[in-house]
Design an enzyme around this catalytic site. Structure first.
Site, mmCIF file in Angstrom:
data_model
loop_
_atom_site.group_PDB
_atom_site.id
_atom_site.type_symbol
_atom_site.label_atom_id
_atom_site.label_comp_id
_atom_site.label_asym_id
_atom_site.label_seq_id
_atom_site.Cartn_x
_atom_site.Cartn_y
_atom_site.Cartn_z
ATOM 1 N N GLU A 97 0.834 -1.211 0.000
ATOM 2 C CA GLU A 97 0.000 0.000 0.000
ATOM 3 C C GLU A 97 0.865 1.256 0.000
ATOM 4 O OE1 GLU A 97 -2.325 -1.420 3.395
ATOM 5 O OE2 GLU A 97 -4.135 -1.155 2.180
ATOM 6 N N GLU A 148 -4.188 -9.282 4.145
ATOM 7 C CA GLU A 148 -5.025 -8.926 5.308
ATOM 8 C C GLU A 148 -6.173 -9.898 5.548
ATOM 9 O OE1 GLU A 148 -3.728 -6.914 3.109
ATOM 10 O OE2 GLU A 148 -2.871 -5.203 4.166
#
Ligand code: NAI
Length: 698
Positions: free
Chosen positions: A105, A125
């Site tokens: 990210e 995640e």
């Protein structure tokens, strides 16, 4: 600071430096922001390269900060990414080795990305019951396309950088470097090449579109729903990626954030995060330092080529470690080797194993009838009949032939490892390695620490466990160690439930609905009901006052030992594992109940589940208090990896914490009032009672 700043001519380099994987902890985040400020303040700097020291660009969030205020303290990851995007000079991410989660990210906030080949790229995640929370669901679809992004986000699996670079129209990488070694030079040159390009490109400004969006997302939801079962996160991954295609970037980010935070609070995510930390903690033994020197294990021997010996040997062959199997008779060797070959052949047939790999593995296998052939083995694992006399003879012979420093292990499931160690002159080298059946499949390994087991032996076997891809948990010496000691109480309680009015399938269905892979009666049929019978016969002598249901004994008297004879609590068709309820067994249970003068009662699923699970919890508390387990999370690992406890509940003790120990004790006190149950059974273990009274958790 765990990020460094250097200037190379007119390019500043910010290096994340937080071993082992440059987790984005607070100090690293502060370092990045400070580096950006410094680069912008320095007129001589024209561009910035951001990279990672050592073995990663960045593995994402710093797990040491999990659940602490530092994890969200400013600058949080979102703010750092914003600072990168808003940097007035171009920021080039130089990605290598690993870019996962927050690390990926972060790179998506950079203006340009250059990747070394072989970099593992992932948004994992979902494996923690979450969706990416720092823009991953919004930015990744903009650079690799909606479908590729969704596949990565829903699976959490890593994809190699060179694969992603081949996606048509991809904008994830502006360049793939020739090698990891040349990455930095190429990144510096690239940064100089784009130093004057304005406006700075931002991923957020790219479109995220799917030509048949509605149909695709509907299809995706159908697929994911089937796989996600009890976890909410995977479907929310779909929702968030869809939001990227339908909402403005800022609204999509807000959507992602809200769902990320809500998922953080779900019991499923808490369970997965608990297990993530628990699994890593399991290999740490409080009084064995992590720098304990290890013994080298290059050659392994296994004694006994039965059910367990063969499976144990396969683990080592799979890891490329040569194995010698010793048996008493040639026929036993032949049979054992045949079973192993059949096992591998089945994998080859299913396409899970290449023929050549199979041949390589079998080539590492030697067999023998002579102890003398074991003299260079570094680790010898005994898996002979479960009789102390047989073990004694084996260990005396091992003591005579094994080289000094060889580790002598027993796979015993019930015998006293200290006694076994006492059969040798080298008890410090003896340890229990309790594999689970089928030993080549089950991930759990209980390492049984004898009174005299040396620390370097423990450290070595924990390392060996990793090599053969087992999750090892240390247990002290006691009857049943951690897992089987707890399951005995669970089995007793299951028996009381039959006596009071349940059928075997009612009990199994209730606990399977709770999430167990298999209820107690199906499990008994799989393991063999005769095993429990033998244990109970011993208990009747050792602990004559202990209350048991007699139904399981009656079942065994009928020869209903389980799947291996085609009948147990249920019937089984040849070659099939489906459990078919049997009227005769239910009749047997009902008659026994009648003989005890019990009027059957309808027992609800909730009571069944609580009685079974809390019986595990109570025994676990004793195990913890006695120091048989080092920590509560080890017990959860045993139950998740060895006993089919539902993953999304995080193990029996995590579950008890979630229910609240006060409530657990209240329920136990209620069960103790039931005259058909056993008041002594429900006496809360002192540790449990204390924690509950103090409002604490395991
Ligand atoms: P098994 O009966 O399938 O195999 C035992 C093998 O050992 C036989 O092939 C036998 O010929 C051989 N053997 C016996 N005495 C020997 C000796 N003196 N020297 C060399 N070989 C000898 O038994 P299984 O199920 O494999 O169990 C072995 C051990 O593993 C036992 O201690 C058992 O408690 C333990 N264990 C069994 C589990 C299971 O689910 N079956 C699970 C975990 C542990």
């Amino acid at each position: 600071m765990t990020a460094s700043y250097q200037v190379h001519g007119d390019v500043a380099v910010i290096t994340l430096d937080n071993p082992p994987v440059n987790g984005l902890g607070l100090a690293t985040r502060q370092g990045i922001v400070a580096g950006l400020a410094q680069a912008q303040a320095d007129a001589a700097v024209k561009a910035v390269v951001m990279t990672g020291a050592g073995k990663a660009f960045s593995g994402g969030a710093d797990i040491k900060e999990f659940g602490t205020p530092k994890a969200i303290q400013e600058p949080n990851l979102l703010s750092v990414i914003l600072a990168v995007e808003n940097c007035s000079k171009p920021v080039v991410a130089a990605i290598h080795s690993v870019a996962m989660g927050g690390g990926l990210e972060l790179s998506l906030g950079c203006h340009y990305r250059i990747a070394a080949p072989g970099t593992k790229i992932a948004l994992p995640e979902v494996k923690l019951g979450l969706i990416p929370g720092a823009g991953g669901t919004q930015r990744l679809p903009r650079v690799v396309g909606v479908e590729a992004a969704l596949n990565m986000i829903v699976s959490g699996e890593p994809v190699k950088s060179e694969m992603l670079a081949m996606l048509p129209g991809q904008k994830l990488f502006d360049k793939v470097a020739a090698s990891t070694e040349s990455l930095m030079d190429e990144a510096l040159a690239y940064a100089r090449g784009v130093a004057d390009v304005r406006p700075l490109p931002l991923v957020r400004n790219l479109p995220a579109k799917h030509p048949q969006g509605d149909a695709y997302f509907q299809f995706a939801r159908n697929m994911v729903r089937g796989m996600a079962k009890n976890f909410p996160a995977p479907l929310q991954c779909v929702d968030a990626v869809e939001a990227a295609t339908k909402k403005k970037f800022a609204d999509g980010m807000a959507y992602e954030r809200e769902h990320f935070i809500n998922l953080m609070w779900t019991s499923e995510s808490r369970a997965l995060r608990h297990l993530f930390v628990a699994e890593r903690a399991a290999s740490k033994i409080p009084d064995v330092p992590s720098d304990t020197p290890l013994r080298s294990i290059a050659k392994v021997a296994v004694i006994g080529a039965g059910t367990m010996g063969g499976g144990i040997a396969m683990n080592f062959l799979n890891a490329g470690i040569p194995v010698t199997i010793l048996e008493m008779k040639q026929e036993a060797i032949n049979h054992g080797v045949e079973v192993m070959s059949r096992n591998y052949e089945a994998q080859v047939k299913k396409g899970k194993l290449k023929q050549q790999k199979y041949e390589e593995r079998m080539a590492l296998l030697k067999t023998t009838l002579k102890y003398d052939d074991l003299k260079d083995a570094d680790l010898i694992i005994e898996a002979v009949f479960e009789e102390l006399g047989v073990k004694e003879a084996v260990f005396k012979q091992l003591d005579a032939v094994a080289k000094p420093g060889a580790i002598l292990a027993s796979n015993t499931s019930t015998l006293d490892v200290n006694k076994i160690a006492g059969f040798t002159q080298r008890p410090q080298d003896v340890v229990g390695l309790h594999f689970f059946s089928p030993a080549n499949v089950m991930k759990l390994l209980e390492v049984v620490r004898g009174e005299k087991t040396a620390k370097d032996v423990l450290a070595t076997v924990m390392q060996v466990a990793k090599k053969i891809r087992k999750t090892a948990v240390v247990a002290g010496v006691c009857d049943g160690f951690i897992g089987n000691r707890m399951i005995e109480q669970y089995g007793r309680q299951a028996g009381f439930l039959l006596d009071e009015g349940c059928t075997p399938s009612q009990v199994d269905k209730a606990i399977e609905k709770f999430g167990f892979a298999m209820g107690p009666f199906r499990m008994g049929d799989l393991a063999g009901n005769d095993i429990g019978w033998a244990i109970r016969k011993r208990r009747y002598v050792e602990k004559p006052g202990m209350k048991y249901s007699k139904t399981a004994d009656l079942l065994c008297e009928k020869g209903r030992f389980g799947q291996k004879v085609g009948k147990g609590w249920y019937d089984y068709l040849p070659g099939k594992r489906d459990a078919i309820p049997n009227a005769e067994v239910e009749q047997m249970v009902a008659e026994h109940r009648k003989a005890l003068g019990i009027t059957p009662r309808k027992i609800g699923d909730e009571e069944i589940v609580q009685r079974l699970v809390f019986s595990l919890v109570n025994e676990a508390a004793r195990i913890l208090e006695e120091g048989i387990a080092n920590k509560a999370s080890d017990i959860d690992i045993v139950y998740i990896f060895g006993y089919g406890f539902p993953v999304y509940r995080g193990g029996p003790l995590n579950y008890a914490n979630e229910v609240g120990l006060f409530n657990v004790v209240q329920a136990m006190q209620r069960f103790a009032q039931n005259p058909l149950d056993d008041a002594a059974f429900w006496q809360p273990a002192p540790l449990l009672a204390r924690l509950a009274a103090e409002g604490r958790q395991f």
